[in-house]
Design an enzyme around this catalytic site. Sequence first.
Site, PDB file in Angstrom:
ATOM      1  N   VAL A 126       1.003  -1.418  -0.190  1.00 31.71           N
ATOM      2  CA  VAL A 126      -0.131  -0.043   0.602  1.00 31.71           C
ATOM      3  C   VAL A 126       1.205   1.550   0.166  1.00 31.71           C
ATOM      4  O   VAL A 126       0.522   2.068  -0.952  1.00 31.71           O
ATOM      5  CB  VAL A 126      -1.412   0.125   1.571  1.00 31.71           C
ATOM      6  CG1 VAL A 126      -1.958   1.270   1.559  1.00 31.71           C
ATOM      7  CG2 VAL A 126      -2.166  -1.116   1.215  1.00 31.71           C
ATOM      8  N   ASP A 151       9.156  -3.439 -11.668  1.00 31.68           N
ATOM      9  CA  ASP A 151      10.948  -3.095 -11.740  1.00 31.68           C
ATOM     10  C   ASP A 151      10.799  -1.668 -10.864  1.00 31.68           C
ATOM     11  O   ASP A 151       9.378  -1.111 -11.567  1.00 31.68           O
ATOM     12  CB  ASP A 151      11.438  -2.789 -13.240  1.00 31.68           C
ATOM     13  CG  ASP A 151      12.048  -4.010 -13.027  1.00 31.68           C
ATOM     14  OD1 ASP A 151      11.859  -5.333 -12.296  1.00 31.68           O
ATOM     15  OD2 ASP A 151      12.609  -4.229 -14.741  1.00 31.68           O
ATOM     16  N   LYS A 209      15.217  -4.171  -8.797  1.00 33.87           N
ATOM     17  CA  LYS A 209      16.534  -4.564  -8.725  1.00 33.87           C
ATOM     18  C   LYS A 209      17.032  -2.956  -8.018  1.00 33.87           C
ATOM     19  O   LYS A 209      17.709  -2.117  -9.139  1.00 33.87           O
ATOM     20  CB  LYS A 209      17.453  -5.185 -10.227  1.00 33.87           C
ATOM     21  CG  LYS A 209      15.762  -6.145 -10.409  1.00 33.87           C
ATOM     22  CD  LYS A 209      16.628  -6.878 -11.626  1.00 33.87           C
ATOM     23  CE  LYS A 209      16.069  -8.005 -11.776  1.00 33.87           C
ATOM     24  NZ  LYS A 209      16.219  -8.752 -13.865  1.00 33.87           N
ATOM     25  N   GLY A 235      11.084  -0.605 -16.890  1.00 38.14           N
ATOM     26  CA  GLY A 235      11.788   0.234 -17.268  1.00 38.14           C
ATOM     27  C   GLY A 235      12.302   0.460 -18.732  1.00 38.14           C
ATOM     28  O   GLY A 235      12.828  -0.212 -19.143  1.00 38.14           O
TER      29      GLY A 235
END
Length: 411
Positions: A26, A200, A222, A253
Amino acid sequence: MAEHPAYPVGLRLSGRRVVVLGGGQVAQRRLPALIAAGADVVLVSPEATPSVEAMADAGEITWHRRPYAEGDLAEAWYALIATSDPEANELASAEAERHRVWCVRSDDADRATAWTPATGHSEGVTVAVLTTRARGRDPRHTAAIRDAVVEGLRDGTLVAPHHRTRTPGVALVGGGPGDPDLITVRGRRLLAEADVVIADRLGPRDLLAELPPHVEVIDAAKIPYGRYMAQEAINNALIEHAQQGKSVVRLKGGDPYVFGRGMEELQALAEAGIPCTVVPGISSSISVPGAAGIPVTHRGVAHEFTVVSGHVAPDDERSLVDWPALARLTGTLVILMGVDKIGKIAETLVAHGRSPETPVALVQEGTTAAQRRVDATLATVAETVRAEDVRPPAVIVVGAVVNVGPDAARA
């Protein structure tokens, strides 16, 4: 006694203290909007997801790594209670009531003093939708209304279909360099239809705040040189959720196939018999330099540009890059994931023929509100990175185009 409908209002939180209790999913979804609003965000939680931790490491929020304690909401203007401890949620809610702090609760909306609307953005307009008590709280219905209004604003019709076409299987969606407006229309639509989003850290995180509550967001962040979700685990998560009949979006991304390991995921899905759609994204290799005022090619200056990964040093036996050949080229060199290796890269380029005075630009957090550009040369870039504390993610541009700007003479 009949419940009155909520009174809608836009909070101006710039510079004002906002307390978030709990560092889970959340918080991960709500924090970007609070940061974008300029709030002074304080997170209180013993643990946090990798993406939330990254926000703290970047100085976007202040993180107190402990459970909630009485007094945490003092001087707060707004509070988001999202812990997994029911007792802590009740105590914090009571404190908010005593201090007259508007309070959102993720576990019990009926006991909150504020609700988070389904929000969307288009051309400088923020659309916020709340469902009244009379109609019942239906997050899917609320999100659908939000989507219809936003889509209508974008195409000028304010009309949307009653039912969205669901995409079976998995969609590998390139989210672009970071600015949420730079995702493709198709990518945004698939994201709106998803049951599960595996995201990501470098994807357009602000888009996660627009997802309705029923959408499961899995953090596959990552973080450079930090904890990460192994690629095999990501592949397994994609397969597992798709096999359950869910619509899954892998939000990445940039572009899925530009150092994005998208083909590895596609191969794993194909082996499991899972249908997959690939949605190209704007690669940071060209968009981030452009956002910083640098053309990767320019007439009379550079007739080619080369994009390479700098995640391993030139002298590392794992490197697949022919650095001596790159040094002999006269065009633009764009280096991704090379901030901590740039010193060795610069030395190698100079040793094989590039002038030490070759201009270099480092663009950190490109296309986002935190974007900054730092200029150097091959001779000075290593020290400049240390002195200016340049951190990933940053795109590095090497070549004469760095000095080409709107005031430069036309060739």
